[in-house]
Write a protein that holds these residues in place. Sequence first.
Motif, mmCIF file in Angstrom:
data_model
loop_
_atom_site.group_PDB
_atom_site.id
_atom_site.type_symbol
_atom_site.label_atom_id
_atom_site.label_comp_id
_atom_site.label_asym_id
_atom_site.label_seq_id
_atom_site.Cartn_x
_atom_site.Cartn_y
_atom_site.Cartn_z
ATOM 1 N N UNK A 190 0.921 -1.403 -0.039
ATOM 2 C CA UNK A 190 0.131 -0.021 0.127
ATOM 3 C C UNK A 190 1.109 1.049 0.047
ATOM 4 N N UNK A 191 0.771 2.341 -1.070
ATOM 5 C CA UNK A 191 1.496 3.186 -1.166
ATOM 6 C C UNK A 191 0.913 4.513 -0.457
ATOM 7 N N UNK A 192 1.798 5.596 -0.225
ATOM 8 C CA UNK A 192 1.263 6.805 0.539
ATOM 9 C C UNK A 192 0.326 7.382 -0.173
ATOM 10 N N UNK A 193 0.304 7.370 -1.706
ATOM 11 C CA UNK A 193 -0.730 7.860 -2.457
ATOM 12 C C UNK A 193 -1.786 7.338 -2.730
ATOM 13 N N UNK A 194 -1.949 6.163 -1.781
ATOM 14 C CA UNK A 194 -3.289 5.228 -2.100
ATOM 15 C C UNK A 194 -3.293 4.163 -2.872
ATOM 16 N N UNK A 195 -2.346 3.978 -3.890
ATOM 17 C CA UNK A 195 -2.248 2.888 -4.751
ATOM 18 C C UNK A 195 -1.921 1.571 -3.940
ATOM 19 N N UNK A 196 -2.394 0.446 -4.702
ATOM 20 C CA UNK A 196 -2.001 -0.926 -4.015
ATOM 21 C C UNK A 196 -1.311 -1.477 -5.278
ATOM 22 N N UNK A 197 0.022 -2.140 -4.842
ATOM 23 C CA UNK A 197 0.585 -2.712 -5.838
ATOM 24 C C UNK A 197 0.557 -4.079 -5.282
ATOM 25 N N UNK A 198 0.522 -5.325 -6.175
ATOM 26 C CA UNK A 198 0.725 -6.721 -5.846
ATOM 27 C C UNK A 198 2.087 -6.838 -6.212
ATOM 28 N N UNK A 199 2.815 -7.367 -5.475
ATOM 29 C CA UNK A 199 4.405 -7.725 -5.512
ATOM 30 C C UNK A 199 4.333 -9.254 -5.657
ATOM 31 N N UNK A 200 4.836 -9.795 -6.647
ATOM 32 C CA UNK A 200 4.767 -11.109 -7.058
ATOM 33 C C UNK A 200 6.324 -11.549 -6.755
ATOM 34 N N UNK A 201 7.520 -10.645 -7.078
ATOM 35 C CA UNK A 201 8.697 -10.913 -6.698
ATOM 36 C C UNK A 201 9.416 -9.447 -6.060
ATOM 37 N N UNK A 202 10.786 -9.717 -5.695
ATOM 38 C CA UNK A 202 11.344 -8.528 -4.989
ATOM 39 C C UNK A 202 11.375 -7.361 -5.949
ATOM 40 N N UNK A 203 11.478 -7.559 -7.303
ATOM 41 C CA UNK A 203 12.005 -6.320 -8.231
ATOM 42 C C UNK A 203 10.616 -5.518 -8.535
ATOM 43 N N UNK A 204 9.221 -6.250 -7.974
ATOM 44 C CA UNK A 204 8.195 -5.405 -8.150
ATOM 45 C C UNK A 204 7.977 -4.420 -7.003
ATOM 46 N N UNK A 205 8.650 -4.665 -6.068
ATOM 47 C CA UNK A 205 8.605 -3.798 -4.953
ATOM 48 C C UNK A 205 8.828 -2.259 -5.146
ATOM 49 N N UNK A 206 7.741 -1.523 -4.738
ATOM 50 C CA UNK A 206 8.034 0.125 -5.014
ATOM 51 C C UNK A 206 9.052 0.564 -4.206
ATOM 52 N N UNK A 207 9.388 1.846 -4.494
ATOM 53 C CA UNK A 207 10.342 2.552 -3.752
ATOM 54 C C UNK A 207 10.059 2.814 -2.148
ATOM 55 N N UNK A 209 0.895 -5.911 3.234
ATOM 56 C CA UNK A 209 0.298 -6.742 3.696
ATOM 57 C C UNK A 209 0.647 -8.193 3.325
ATOM 58 N N UNK A 210 0.729 -9.330 3.817
ATOM 59 C CA UNK A 210 1.115 -10.635 3.516
ATOM 60 C C UNK A 210 0.063 -11.621 3.687
ATOM 61 N N UNK A 211 -0.056 -12.718 2.843
ATOM 62 C CA UNK A 211 -1.218 -13.569 3.021
ATOM 63 C C UNK A 211 -1.085 -14.413 4.412
ATOM 64 N N UNK A 212 -1.982 -14.703 5.036
ATOM 65 C CA UNK A 212 -2.097 -15.581 6.128
ATOM 66 C C UNK A 212 -3.166 -16.656 6.231
ATOM 67 N N UNK A 213 -3.075 -17.704 6.819
ATOM 68 C CA UNK A 213 -4.374 -18.491 7.256
ATOM 69 C C UNK A 213 -4.343 -18.924 8.425
ATOM 70 N N UNK A 214 -5.514 -19.085 9.074
ATOM 71 C CA UNK A 214 -5.758 -19.433 10.289
ATOM 72 C C UNK A 214 -6.170 -21.096 10.350
ATOM 73 N N UNK A 215 -5.394 -21.955 10.905
ATOM 74 C CA UNK A 215 -5.503 -23.190 10.653
ATOM 75 C C UNK A 215 -5.419 -23.927 12.027
ATOM 76 N N UNK A 216 -6.506 -24.945 12.001
ATOM 77 C CA UNK A 216 -6.720 -25.778 13.336
ATOM 78 C C UNK A 216 -5.947 -27.071 12.993
ATOM 79 N N UNK A 217 -4.891 -27.579 13.904
ATOM 80 C CA UNK A 217 -4.306 -28.782 13.834
ATOM 81 C C UNK A 217 -5.081 -29.904 14.631
ATOM 82 N N UNK A 218 -5.504 -30.820 13.870
ATOM 83 C CA UNK A 218 -6.279 -32.015 14.664
ATOM 84 C C UNK A 218 -5.452 -33.248 14.833
ATOM 85 N N UNK A 219 -5.022 -33.490 15.925
ATOM 86 C CA UNK A 219 -4.289 -34.798 16.228
ATOM 87 C C UNK A 219 -4.601 -35.764 17.355
#
Length: 433
Positions: free
Chosen positions: A374-391, A399-409
Amino acid sequence: MKNIRNFCIIAHIDHGKSTLADRLLEFTKTITSREMEAQVLDDMDLEKERGITIKSHAIQMDYTYKGEKFVLNLIDTPGHVDFSYEVSRSIAACEGALLIVDAAQGIQAQTISNLYLALEHDLTIIPILNKMDLPSAEPEMVTDQIVDLIGCERSDVIPASGKTGMGIEEILAAIIERVKCPVGDPEAPLQALIFDSVFNSFRGIIAYYKILNGTIKKGDKVKFFNTGSIYNADEIGVLKLKPEPRNVMSTGDVGYIISGIKEAKEVKVGDTITHFDRPCAEAIHGFEEVKPMVFAGIYPVDTEDFEELRYSMEKLQLNDASLTWEPESSLALGFGFRCGFLGMLHMEIVQERLEREFKMTVITTVPNVSYLAYQTNGDVVTVNNPSDLPDPARINYIEEPYIKANIITKSDFIGPVMSLCIENAAKSSLKII
């Protein structure tokens, strides 16, 4: 319609689904002893080599029970979690499910996962205790597990063996007596759910469907509800070991349609087939949209093969709707595709199928996930590899993806599982509750 039964087979990987399906086909004389081979429904070399099911396979069986003829439509499904989308598609086309549990290994992760999928669709569950011929089988203990899991009676659990053929007659009787027949109105406007499709280089795209309402005849003018494409039903029929043409298919039937479709984007799995002159009011709600878990780039070794790779990916997606892709470019590798897979095995299988079925030699990048910057001007950039990362000066937060998981054992493994979680929590942003 009262003599039709549509059912699928669900289980954890390597619990003997395909072997049990072989015995059902043998017992109902759907295939001759000359045509018989191990894993007969698994028609890919890759499936036979690895001993796993990758694709769902539908086949029709005829069976006489107590002097009455029944049509049984069986859909064999994969057991590995990476192909769970195939399972959801099969379940959408059925009224019942055979829940196979290995008598030696007991209930495992995919047993529970696939069972929940079936229960959500209100399928009748027939529990089967497979591999009873093994010396290490523990039928009493595993039967208790099944009873605890689905709340059935002990007498409902059918002991069987895919290897010896034990219990096959009881399974067929249970399918006929316990599974509901399809419900629908043969006189209503046509409503057929597409649950799979394949590409044939001579006939074009072949769509597999289940009719929920109405009737389709050979030569009818049909419309694909979501894409709006209109075609003639050049050939319709049922799915035996080889497709068998029919002149009429009615409510409850599972079959195929060939209408000379050449473009992959014209057929979408989950779409509804209806008549052009008498369309249905609304599309059928099929299965959920697929959510990719692993992302990687696939690039042709020779950059001139980019269009050929696109063509191959389109054909492969017809047969594997859980594969998602979009074009991308790389400074090092040129033009290629960023693909979403359901897991690491799925990625490996897709790469191998591209090489074997389409003769495409490809380079696969290291799997990763997408971040949102999320950039300071409000734009959202999808970063697939490090070279896509804005200044960094322009980045507000990431934001990074996350999951909520239950481990049943089992209680025996709580210690090692906790150690594993604590170990990985130090390496990543894992939170243990």
